[in-house]
Enzyme design. Sequence first.
Site, PDB file in Angstrom:
ATOM      1  N   LYS A   1      14.083 -23.317   2.864  1.00 29.57           N
ATOM      2  CA  LYS A   1      13.757 -21.921   2.581  1.00 29.57           C
ATOM      3  C   LYS A   1      13.360 -21.824   1.130  1.00 29.57           C
ATOM      4  CE  LYS A   1      13.782 -17.934   4.831  1.00 29.57           C
ATOM      5  NZ  LYS A   1      13.601 -17.725   6.284  1.00 29.57           N
TER       6      LYS A   1
HETATM    7  P1  NAD Z   1       9.503  -7.686   6.437  1.00 30.74           P
HETATM    8  O1  NAD Z   1       9.320  -7.819   4.972  1.00 30.74           O
HETATM    9  O2  NAD Z   1       8.295  -7.637   7.283  1.00 30.74           O
HETATM   10  O3  NAD Z   1      10.397  -6.393   6.764  1.00 30.74           O
HETATM   11  C1  NAD Z   1      11.654  -6.178   6.199  1.00 30.74           C
HETATM   12  C2  NAD Z   1      12.108  -4.790   6.600  1.00 30.74           C
HETATM   13  O4  NAD Z   1      13.462  -4.618   6.178  1.00 30.74           O
HETATM   14  C3  NAD Z   1      11.300  -3.671   5.945  1.00 30.74           C
HETATM   15  O5  NAD Z   1      11.093  -2.634   6.868  1.00 30.74           O
HETATM   16  C4  NAD Z   1      12.221  -3.202   4.834  1.00 30.74           C
HETATM   17  O6  NAD Z   1      12.012  -1.859   4.440  1.00 30.74           O
HETATM   18  C5  NAD Z   1      13.568  -3.375   5.509  1.00 30.74           C
HETATM   19  N1  NAD Z   1      14.671  -3.419   4.562  1.00 30.74           N
HETATM   20  C6  NAD Z   1      14.745  -4.065   3.372  1.00 30.74           C
HETATM   21  N2  NAD Z   1      15.920  -3.811   2.788  1.00 30.74           N
HETATM   22  C7  NAD Z   1      16.603  -3.008   3.636  1.00 30.74           C
HETATM   23  C8  NAD Z   1      17.871  -2.399   3.601  1.00 30.74           C
HETATM   24  N3  NAD Z   1      18.700  -2.603   2.574  1.00 30.74           N
HETATM   25  N4  NAD Z   1      18.254  -1.624   4.655  1.00 30.74           N
HETATM   26  C9  NAD Z   1      17.423  -1.437   5.698  1.00 30.74           C
HETATM   27  N5  NAD Z   1      16.215  -1.979   5.786  1.00 30.74           N
HETATM   28  C10 NAD Z   1      15.806  -2.748   4.770  1.00 30.74           C
HETATM   29  O7  NAD Z   1      10.461  -8.885   6.856  1.00 30.74           O
HETATM   30  P2  NAD Z   1      10.622  -9.549   8.294  1.00 30.74           P
HETATM   31  O8  NAD Z   1       9.743 -10.740   8.339  1.00 30.74           O
HETATM   32  O9  NAD Z   1      10.552  -8.521   9.354  1.00 30.74           O
HETATM   33  O10 NAD Z   1      12.110 -10.104   8.165  1.00 30.74           O
HETATM   34  C11 NAD Z   1      13.239  -9.299   8.497  1.00 30.74           C
HETATM   35  C12 NAD Z   1      14.415 -10.213   8.818  1.00 30.74           C
HETATM   36  O11 NAD Z   1      14.031 -11.077   9.898  1.00 30.74           O
HETATM   37  C13 NAD Z   1      14.816 -11.151   7.670  1.00 30.74           C
HETATM   38  O12 NAD Z   1      16.205 -11.374   7.733  1.00 30.74           O
HETATM   39  C14 NAD Z   1      14.083 -12.436   7.996  1.00 30.74           C
HETATM   40  O13 NAD Z   1      14.686 -13.571   7.404  1.00 30.74           O
HETATM   41  C15 NAD Z   1      14.216 -12.427   9.523  1.00 30.74           C
HETATM   42  N6  NAD Z   1      13.255 -13.274  10.205  1.00 30.74           N
HETATM   43  C16 NAD Z   1      11.917 -13.036  10.111  1.00 30.74           C
HETATM   44  C17 NAD Z   1      11.041 -13.882  10.768  1.00 30.74           C
HETATM   45  C18 NAD Z   1       9.552 -13.679  10.737  1.00 30.74           C
HETATM   46  O14 NAD Z   1       8.836 -14.436  11.390  1.00 30.74           O
HETATM   47  N7  NAD Z   1       9.048 -12.668  10.070  1.00 30.74           N
HETATM   48  C19 NAD Z   1      11.524 -14.968  11.524  1.00 30.74           C
HETATM   49  C20 NAD Z   1      12.908 -15.152  11.610  1.00 30.74           C
HETATM   50  C21 NAD Z   1      13.757 -14.303  10.944  1.00 30.74           C
END
Ligand code: NAD
Length: 433
Positions: A123
């Site tokens: 990561k």
């Molecule tokens: P992203 O940047 O697209 O979205 C993040 C979202 O979380 C946004 O809507 C933001 O406003 C919100 N957020 C941030 N801080 C917050 C808080 N304190 N309270 C509530 N909402 C909050 O990111 P993503 O890619 O959707 O990732 C979200 C989660 O999913 C992370 O934990 C990431 O590690 C995990 N994840 C993502 C992927 C992927 O392919 N994108 C894969 C596996 C896991």
Amino acid sequence: MTNQVDTFKMLKMQVEKDNNKIHAFEVAQIQLEKATNKMNLDPNILAQLKEPERVLMVSIPVKMDNGTVKVFTGFRSHYNTARGPAKGGVRYHPDVSLDEVKALSAWMTWKCAVAGIPYGGSKGGITCNPKEMSEGELERLSRRYIYEISSVIGPKKDIPAPDVYTTPKIMGWYIDTYNKLTGEASFSTITGKPLELWGSEGRKEATARGLSYTIEIAAKKLNINPLKATVVIQGYGNAGSIAAKLLHEQGYKIIAVSDSKGGVFNKKGIDPFEVLIHKNKTGTVSNYPKARSITNKNLLELECDVLVPAALEGVITKKNANNIKAKIIAEAANGPTTPDADEILYRRGVFMIPDILANSGGVTVSYFEWIQGLYGYFWDEERVNRRLKKLMVKAFNEVLKLAQREKIDNRTAAYIYAVSQVAKAMEARGIWP
Ligand code: NAD
């Protein structure tokens, strides 16, 4: 064994000591200890699994639009590479720290092993606030980060991808920088790229689509009818907003969603497409007119069938675990639940689909993107989704079988399955030199 139990207790105390701040890597270590306490694992292997293989910390000087130079801190952690090249996203967030990046790289290791794909885990992250930066500043930050970590990445070494606040556009800058530096025209060093740069069909939706497959299996198991079921989602980015769309299409009623600025709730249901239009216009889901405001804290405690944490880690803790009313928790986010909360939720019969299984669809389709890039032969979306479903269902069945047989919670079962896959690879390799 006594030593393992002692370490587990000690780590648990450390986390309890400072309840206001969840240390993600301690959480990851406790989860590992909890699983390995139930395994007959060679202690020499366990000793190697407790820390990352290597961590790189870099300074990233960026010329800001006002002419000054600001120096950001970036990280890349390779947790374990016994099963293949390291694989993991890059996070841009003010709270990014070495501790968090190490934890996320550990979770990637277990996730790739659960998913059955030939990768280790890594990561990266940069401590920054992308919301306060111009596009030019973000581009210079991204290109310089890749330059700084270029010696440890590559299609057969470590393959970065998007995570919180990083996008396909940023992945385009990454691959361009890497190719310029190496003089290669490789498209497999980065995944989550735009389609124009040989990203994969279905990658954008993959995390949420994989999540929806796991919810489908869990709902069947609990006799929950999607047409009568309600869903609450925290986080409305890539994972959260697309999960809302896919689950809505399957007949689930989305009753509340949120982002970093707060949430909205309507027990009669929320149209995820309309909310997305509102978010694209205003920058947040807050103040969506057809629902009332709700805090992120209260949102997690709403009465619902499925709760999807899809933002950051450490949001379900011992403080709120007793108030969670969901029947299923499907962890789109990495590390949203602390070990204390896990124990409470398991006791209360909440069906947990742990992160390393629930959100593994993203890395699985990244794996497909990597394969397609290596071969220079690209699949249509139907093939991507079909293969994704096959791997996700297989992984979930392995975890459920183990959980039922050993009478343990799903997270511990997923860990035992993952750790034993990694341990087998390590044993087969032996120690060098
Ligand atoms: P992203 O940047 O697209 O979205 C993040 C979202 O979380 C946004 O809507 C933001 O406003 C919100 N957020 C941030 N801080 C917050 C808080 N304190 N309270 C509530 N909402 C909050 O990111 P993503 O890619 O959707 O990732 C979200 C989660 O999913 C992370 O934990 C990431 O590690 C995990 N994840 C993502 C992927 C992927 O392919 N994108 C894969 C596996 C896991």
